[in-house]
Design a protein around this motif. Structure first.
Motif, PDB file in Angstrom:
ATOM      1  N   ALA A 576       0.816  -1.217   0.000  1.00  0.00           N
ATOM      2  CA  ALA A 576       0.000   0.000   0.000  1.00  0.00           C
ATOM      3  C   ALA A 576       0.845   1.260   0.000  1.00  0.00           C
ATOM      4  CB  ALA A 576      -0.918   0.001   1.240  1.00  0.00           C
ATOM      5  N   ASP A 577       2.162   1.093   0.132  1.00  0.00           N
ATOM      6  CA  ASP A 577       3.074   2.237   0.197  1.00  0.00           C
ATOM      7  C   ASP A 577       3.589   2.537  -1.217  1.00  0.00           C
ATOM      8  OD1 ASP A 577       4.887   4.164   0.780  1.00  0.00           O
ATOM      9  OD2 ASP A 577       6.223   2.895   1.975  1.00  0.00           O
ATOM     10  N   ALA A 578       3.228   3.703  -1.728  1.00  0.00           N
ATOM     11  CA  ALA A 578       3.626   4.065  -3.099  1.00  0.00           C
ATOM     12  C   ALA A 578       5.141   4.136  -3.242  1.00  0.00           C
ATOM     13  CB  ALA A 578       3.000   5.409  -3.472  1.00  0.00           C
ATOM     14  N   ALA A 579       5.834   4.567  -2.187  1.00  0.00           N
ATOM     15  CA  ALA A 579       7.291   4.690  -2.256  1.00  0.00           C
ATOM     16  C   ALA A 579       7.965   3.332  -2.420  1.00  0.00           C
ATOM     17  CB  ALA A 579       7.809   5.379  -0.984  1.00  0.00           C
ATOM     18  N   PHE A 580       7.307   2.290  -1.946  1.00  0.00           N
ATOM     19  CA  PHE A 580       7.887   0.946  -2.033  1.00  0.00           C
ATOM     20  C   PHE A 580       8.090   0.538  -3.495  1.00  0.00           C
ATOM     21  CE2 PHE A 580       6.849  -3.625  -2.596  1.00  0.00           C
ATOM     22  CZ  PHE A 580       7.988  -4.172  -2.018  1.00  0.00           C
ATOM     23  N   TYR A 581       7.128   0.887  -4.349  1.00  0.00           N
ATOM     24  CA  TYR A 581       7.212   0.474  -5.753  1.00  0.00           C
ATOM     25  C   TYR A 581       8.347   1.178  -6.480  1.00  0.00           C
ATOM     26  CZ  TYR A 581       2.698  -1.732  -5.007  1.00  0.00           C
ATOM     27  OH  TYR A 581       1.697  -2.526  -4.545  1.00  0.00           O
ATOM     28  N   ALA A 582       8.731   2.347  -5.986  1.00  0.00           N
ATOM     29  CA  ALA A 582       9.812   3.093  -6.638  1.00  0.00           C
ATOM     30  C   ALA A 582      11.163   2.419  -6.422  1.00  0.00           C
ATOM     31  CB  ALA A 582       9.849   4.525  -6.100  1.00  0.00           C
ATOM     32  N   ARG A 583      11.320   1.739  -5.282  1.00  0.00           N
ATOM     33  CA  ARG A 583      12.627   1.144  -4.983  1.00  0.00           C
ATOM     34  C   ARG A 583      12.651  -0.379  -5.118  1.00  0.00           C
ATOM     35  NH1 ARG A 583      10.447   2.667   0.058  1.00  0.00           N
ATOM     36  NH2 ARG A 583      10.093   0.882   1.463  1.00  0.00           N
ATOM     37  N   ALA A 584      11.478  -1.011  -5.159  1.00  0.00           N
ATOM     38  CA  ALA A 584      11.420  -2.471  -5.174  1.00  0.00           C
ATOM     39  C   ALA A 584      11.541  -3.017  -6.590  1.00  0.00           C
ATOM     40  CB  ALA A 584      10.108  -2.943  -4.547  1.00  0.00           C
ATOM     41  N   LYS A 585      12.124  -4.190  -6.681  1.00  0.00           N
ATOM     42  CA  LYS A 585      12.188  -4.879  -7.963  1.00  0.00           C
ATOM     43  C   LYS A 585      10.900  -5.652  -8.178  1.00  0.00           C
ATOM     44  CE  LYS A 585      17.222  -5.427  -7.801  1.00  0.00           C
ATOM     45  NZ  LYS A 585      18.342  -6.415  -7.798  1.00  0.00           N
ATOM     46  N   SER A 586      10.630  -5.931  -9.448  1.00  0.00           N
ATOM     47  CA  SER A 586       9.384  -6.633  -9.772  1.00  0.00           C
ATOM     48  C   SER A 586       9.343  -8.014  -9.134  1.00  0.00           C
ATOM     49  CB  SER A 586       9.232  -6.754 -11.290  1.00  0.00           C
ATOM     50  OG  SER A 586      10.326  -7.482 -11.843  1.00  0.00           O
ATOM     51  N   GLU A 587      10.556  -8.679  -9.033  1.00  0.00           N
ATOM     52  CA  GLU A 587      10.600 -10.001  -8.405  1.00  0.00           C
ATOM     53  C   GLU A 587      10.152  -9.926  -6.939  1.00  0.00           C
ATOM     54  OE1 GLU A 587      13.065  -8.558  -9.933  1.00  0.00           O
ATOM     55  OE2 GLU A 587      13.607  -9.780 -11.684  1.00  0.00           O
ATOM     56  N   GLU A 588      10.554  -8.860  -6.239  1.00  0.00           N
ATOM     57  CA  GLU A 588      10.198  -8.709  -4.823  1.00  0.00           C
ATOM     58  C   GLU A 588       8.696  -8.494  -4.678  1.00  0.00           C
ATOM     59  OE1 GLU A 588      11.323  -5.976  -0.909  1.00  0.00           O
ATOM     60  OE2 GLU A 588      12.244  -5.560  -2.865  1.00  0.00           O
ATOM     61  N   ILE A 589       8.134  -7.681  -5.559  1.00  0.00           N
ATOM     62  CA  ILE A 589       6.690  -7.430  -5.516  1.00  0.00           C
ATOM     63  C   ILE A 589       5.918  -8.718  -5.771  1.00  0.00           C
ATOM     64  CG2 ILE A 589       4.779  -6.193  -6.612  1.00  0.00           C
ATOM     65  CD1 ILE A 589       6.824  -3.940  -7.250  1.00  0.00           C
ATOM     66  N   THR A 590       6.381  -9.473  -6.772  1.00  0.00           N
ATOM     67  CA  THR A 590       5.714 -10.748  -7.087  1.00  0.00           C
ATOM     68  C   THR A 590       5.820 -11.716  -5.914  1.00  0.00           C
ATOM     69  OG1 THR A 590       6.229 -10.474  -9.438  1.00  0.00           O
ATOM     70  CG2 THR A 590       5.673 -12.700  -8.682  1.00  0.00           C
ATOM     71  N   ALA A 591       6.999 -11.739  -5.273  1.00  0.00           N
ATOM     72  CA  ALA A 591       7.200 -12.648  -4.134  1.00  0.00           C
ATOM     73  C   ALA A 591       6.247 -12.315  -2.990  1.00  0.00           C
ATOM     74  CB  ALA A 591       8.646 -12.568  -3.654  1.00  0.00           C
ATOM     75  N   ILE A 592       6.053 -11.026  -2.755  1.00  0.00           N
ATOM     76  CA  ILE A 592       5.135 -10.606  -1.691  1.00  0.00           C
ATOM     77  C   ILE A 592       3.707 -11.029  -2.017  1.00  0.00           C
ATOM     78  CG2 ILE A 592       4.054  -8.586  -0.600  1.00  0.00           C
ATOM     79  CD1 ILE A 592       6.775  -7.218  -0.671  1.00  0.00           C
ATOM     80  N   GLN A 593       3.323 -10.826  -3.280  1.00  0.00           N
ATOM     81  CA  GLN A 593       1.970 -11.203  -3.687  1.00  0.00           C
ATOM     82  C   GLN A 593       1.743 -12.700  -3.555  1.00  0.00           C
ATOM     83  OE1 GLN A 593       2.092  -9.451  -7.575  1.00  0.00           O
ATOM     84  NE2 GLN A 593       1.076  -7.548  -6.914  1.00  0.00           N
ATOM     85  N   LEU A 594       2.778 -13.471  -3.948  1.00  0.00           N
ATOM     86  CA  LEU A 594       2.668 -14.921  -3.807  1.00  0.00           C
ATOM     87  C   LEU A 594       2.596 -15.330  -2.328  1.00  0.00           C
ATOM     88  CD1 LEU A 594       5.219 -16.098  -6.541  1.00  0.00           C
ATOM     89  CD2 LEU A 594       2.735 -16.348  -6.605  1.00  0.00           C
ATOM     90  N   ARG A 595       3.428 -14.668  -1.514  1.00  0.00           N
ATOM     91  CA  ARG A 595       3.453 -14.981  -0.090  1.00  0.00           C
ATOM     92  C   ARG A 595       2.100 -14.670   0.551  1.00  0.00           C
ATOM     93  NH1 ARG A 595       4.126 -18.233   3.822  1.00  0.00           N
ATOM     94  NH2 ARG A 595       4.343 -17.255   5.873  1.00  0.00           N
ATOM     95  N   LEU A 596       1.455 -13.575   0.146  1.00  0.00           N
ATOM     96  CA  LEU A 596       0.142 -13.237   0.679  1.00  0.00           C
ATOM     97  C   LEU A 596      -0.871 -14.329   0.368  1.00  0.00           C
ATOM     98  CD1 LEU A 596      -0.126  -9.393   0.007  1.00  0.00           C
ATOM     99  CD2 LEU A 596      -0.138 -10.536   2.224  1.00  0.00           C
ATOM    100  N   GLY A 597      -0.766 -14.891  -0.835  1.00  0.00           N
ATOM    101  CA  GLY A 597      -1.667 -15.985  -1.187  1.00  0.00           C
ATOM    102  C   GLY A 597      -1.443 -17.205  -0.301  1.00  0.00           C
ATOM    103  N   VAL A 598      -0.157 -17.499  -0.055  1.00  0.00           N
ATOM    104  CA  VAL A 598       0.171 -18.641   0.813  1.00  0.00           C
ATOM    105  C   VAL A 598      -0.292 -18.384   2.236  1.00  0.00           C
ATOM    106  CG1 VAL A 598       2.061 -19.974   1.817  1.00  0.00           C
ATOM    107  CG2 VAL A 598       2.124 -19.353  -0.619  1.00  0.00           C
TER     108      VAL A 598
END
Length: 621
Positions: A576-598
Motif C-alpha cells: 500500500a506504500d507508493a514509495a515501495f514500488y519506486a525502490r522495489a524490484k518486480s521479483e520482490e513485488i511478485t514474491a510478496i503477492q505470492l506470499r500473501l496468497g500462501v
C-alpha cells in the motif's frame, strides 16, 4: 407494605450519570443481591440509601420505625475487645444497661421488663456465636482490638452489623475480608436471617445460596429478577435472545418499507403511498439488539514444560523463628496439578503457600525444586507494595528490564489493562484494576506454578469468569487459597486441608466441608461419599491430562494465526506504500503477492485446526 422504596433516583459524579431515574422496592424479609460491572454505581447506591451521599433527584423512603444497618467503614481499635464491640451494636440494650445503673426504683422495673423482651440475657451468647462463625475463638473474642490486623477488625465490624439484626441490612462485598470457612458460615447465617438484605457481591455461590432476587444495576437503571444468580443468567439470556429476534424482525420490516419508499417516492403516482410508508416507518419501534460488552479476557503466558515433579516437600516443618506452624508436610506438585487449600485463617495456608513459592525455608525436612522452575505468587497484601504515584507500565518495566515497551504493554494487556489504564497512576486505579496489575506482575516470567492467595477480591463477576477460563487453559500447576467456592469448584481437582499443624488430603467435597464448618446441611442435594468424590476428582484430573495435548495444539494454532496475521498486515502495508514500488524490484513485488496468497491458505488451515480443537474439547466436556 414496602420496607424501602426508591423512585426516580438520579445521581452523577463529575458529570457522569451513575443513576438515572432508577427505581427499587424492598419488602420486609426480602434478600436482594446487587450486581453490576465495576464502576456501575453499586456502592454509591448503598451510600445514597444510608444518606452518606446526597441524591440529585428522586426519593428514598424507609418505612416508619424501620431500623437500617451496615458495616462500619472502620472498626474500633484500642483496648476494647471484639465481644464488647459487637455487644455495643445493640444500641437499645446498651442504653438500657447504662440507664439501669442509676435509674429510680420505679423505672428499674420497666428497664428489666424491656431487657427481658429483647432477650438481653442471651446477647453475649449470640454475639459470641457470630464472632465464632467469623473465625474468633473464645480467647480472640476477649483480646484488645489493637492486637488485630485491619482485615480482622473489619470482621468485627461485620459481626457488629449482623448482631444488630436491623430490619434492613446493607452489605458491600462482605466476603472480601473473609476466608472460605467464614464465607460458608455467612451464607448460612444470611439464609436464616429474618430481616431484609441488600448486598453488593460478586460471589456467585453466595448470590445463589443467600438471596432470593437479583438487582442488576446497568447504565443507570435497576432491573429486579427473582431467584439467585444462576436464575438471573438464565432469564437474562432468554430476554436477550427474544429481544434480538424482535430487533431482527423489525429491522427486516423497516428495510422492506425503506426499499419501497426509495423506489417510489419520486413517482407522482406512488407519492401518497410512499409518504404513508414513511409515516409508518417513523412510528415503528426502535429495539436495540442486546450487544454484550466486550468480554473480559485473561491470558496467562505459556510456561516452558519441565520434567516432573516440579517441586516437592518431604516431612517438612514450617514456621517463623522457633515457632512451628506446620509439621510433617509431604507434598508433590506436577504440571497441571490443580490444588485448593482449605482451612481457617491462622492455620498455615499462607505459610505453606510461601514455602511452595520459595519465600520461606523449611525448618526441617527436605524440599526439591526442579531446575529452571519459575513460580508466580499472587497475594492481596502485595497491593501495599505498589507505588501509588507510578503507573502499571512503570511497575512492569521495572520487573521486566530486558523487555521492549511493546512486550511490557502486551503483558499488561493479558489482564485487561488497556492503553489508557496502563498509563494511569496506581493510586487512581480501582481495586479490580490493581488486582489485574498484581496478576500481570506475578506471571511476568511465564511460571510453571501459579500460587494464588485470594485472587478474586475486588474482581467483578465477568473478571472472575475470565480468571476461571484462563486457569482452565493454563498448562502449569495451580495452588489456590480462596473463599470463592465457584472458583474452587471449576478449577481445583484436589482439596487439601491445612489444620491443626498438618496438611492432609481432603477427599470429600465442598458441600461436606460446608456442613463441617456450619454443622448444618447447606446446599441441598444428596451428599456424595468420599470414595465417589475422590473418583470424581481423579476423573477430572485424568480428563485434563488426556486433553492436554489437544489444548496445546489449539494454543499453537492460535499463536500461528496471530503470527500469520501480523505478517500479512506487514506485507499489505508494503504494497500500500507508493514509495515501495519506486525502490522495489518486480521479483520482490511478485514474491510478496505470492506470499500473501500462501499466508491466506495457512491462516485458513490454522483456523480449521483451532475450530477442530475447540469442537473436540467441547465434546470432551
Amino acid at each position: 407494605m414496602s420496607l424501602l422504596r426508591i423512585e426516580n433516583l438520579s445521581f452523577s459524579i463529575a458529570g457522569r450519570a451513575l443513576l438515572e431515574n432508577a427505581a427499587l422496592t424492598i419488602d420486609p424479609g426480602r434478600k436482594i443481591g446487587l450486581i453490576g460491572r465495576n464502576g456501575a454505581g453499586k456502592s454509591t447506591l448503598l451510600k445514597l440509601i444510608l444518606g452518606i451521599h446526597t441524591m440529585d433527584g428522586g426519593t428514598i423512603r424507609l418505612a416508619n420505625r424501620a431500623r437500617m444497618g451496615s458495616v462500619a467503614q472502620e472498626a474500633p481499635a484500642g483496648d476494647v475487645t471484639p465481644i464488647e464491640v459487637v455487644l455495643a451494636a445493640d444500641a437499645e440494650r446498651s442504653a438500657l444497661l447504662a440507664e439501669a445503673e442509676h435509674a429510680a426504683p420505679e423505672r428499674l422495673g420497666e428497664i428489666h421488663d424491656r431487657l427481658i423482651t429483647i432477650d438481653a440475657d442471651s446477647a453475649a451468647a449470640r454475639a459470641g456465636a457470630i464472632l465464632a462463625g467469623l473465625g474468633f475463638d473464645d480467647r480472640a473474642q476477649n483480646q484488645p482490638m489493637s492486637s488485630f490486623s485491619g482485615g480482622w477488625r473489619m470482621r468485627v465490624a461485620l459481626a457488629a452489623a449482623l448482631f444488630a439484626a436491623p430490619d434492613l441490612l446493607l452489605l458491600d462485598e462482605p466476603t472480601n475480608h473473609l476466608d472460605l470457612e467464614a464465607t460458608l458460615w455467612l451464607e448460612t447465617w444470611l439464609a436464616r436471617f429474618g430481616g431484609a438484605v441488600l448486598m453488593v457481591s460478586h460471589d456467585r455461590d453466595l448470590l445463589d445460596r443467600a438471596v432470593d432476587s437479583i438487582a442488576h444495576l446497568d447504565r443507570g437503571k435497576i432491573t429486579l429478577t427473582p431467584g439467585g444468580f444462576a436464575e438471573f443468567v438464565r432469564i437474562r439470556t432468554e430476554r436477550a435472545e427474544q429481544q434480538n429476534r424482535a430487533a431482527a424482525k423489525i429491522a427486516e420490516q423497516r428495510a422492506h418499507m425503506q426499499s419501497y419508499v426509495d423506489r417510489f417516492r419520486a413517482k407522482a403516482s406512488k407519492a401518497r403511498q410512499a409518504q404513508s410508508r414513511l409515516k409508518a416507518l417513523a412510528k415503528m419501534p426502535m429495539i436495540d439488539t442486546i450487544v454484550e460488552d466486550s468480554p473480559t479476557r485473561f491470558n496467562f503466558p505459556e510456561p516452558k514444560e519441565l520434567s516432573p515433579p516440579l517441586l516437592s516437600l518431604d516431612r517438612v516443618s514450617l514456621g517463623y523463628g522457633e515457632r512451628v506452624v506446620l509439621s510433617g508436610v509431604s507434598l508433590r506438585i506436577d504440571m497441571e496439578d490443580r490444588i485448593a487449600l482449605l482451612g481457617a485463617n491462622g492455620n498455615g495456608k499462607s505459610t505453606l503457600a510461601k514455602a511452595l513459592a520459595g519465600r520461606l525455608e523449611p525448618m526441617s525436612g527436605s524440599s526439591f525444586r526442579t531446575r529452571g522452575i519459575t513460580v508466580g505468587y499472587f497475594a492481596q497484601h502485595q497491593e501495599d507494595d505498589l507505588h501509588l504515584d507510578d503507573t502499571p507500565l512503570l511497575h512492569l518495566a521495572r520487573v521486566l528490564p530486558n523487555a521492549t515497551p511493546t512486550q511490557v504493554r502486551a503483558q499488561a494487556a493479558r489482564f485487561g489493562l488497556d492503553a489508557a489504564r496502563v498509563e494511569t497512576k496506581v493510586g487512581q486505579l480501582s481495586g479490580g484494576e490493581k488486582a489485574r496489575l498484581l496478576l500481570a506482575l506475578a506471571t511476568r516470567d511465564a511460571p510453571q506454578v501459579l500460587i494464588l492467595d485470594e485472587p478474586t477480591n475486588h474482581l467483578d463477576i465477568d473478571a472472575r469468569e475470565a480468571l476461571v477460563r484462563a486457569l482452565t487453559d493454563f498448562p502449569g500447576a495451580v495452588i489456590l487459597v480462596t473463599h470463592d467456592t465457584h472458583l474452587i469448584d471449576l478449577v481445583a481437582d484436589r482439596l487439601m486441608l491445612v489444620s491443626g499443624g498438618k496438611v492432609e488430603a481432603y477427599d470429600d467435597d465442598l458441600d461436606a466441608y460446608r456442613r463441617l464448618i456450619t454443622q448444618k446441611t447447606a446446599g441441598g442435594g444428596e451428599r456424595k461419599s468420599a470414595p465417589q468424590t475422590r473418583e470424581d476428582r481423579r476423573a477430572r484430573a485424568e480428563a485434563r491430562e488426556a486433553t492436554a495435548p489437544l489444548r496445546k495444539r489449539g494454543r499453537d494454532a492460535e499463536k500461528a494465526i496471530k503470527a500469520l496475521e501480523a505478517e500479512k498486515r506487514q506485507l499489505e502495508a508494503k504494497l500500500a506504500d507508493a514509495a515501495f514500488y519506486a525502490r522495489a524490484k518486480s521479483e520482490e513485488i511478485t514474491a510478496i503477492q505470492l506470499r500473501l496468497g500462501v499466508i491466506g491458505a495457512e491462516i485458513e488451515a490454522a483456523e480449521g485446526v483451532w475450530l477442530e480443537v475447540e469442537a473436540a474439547l467441547e465434546a470432551a466436556g
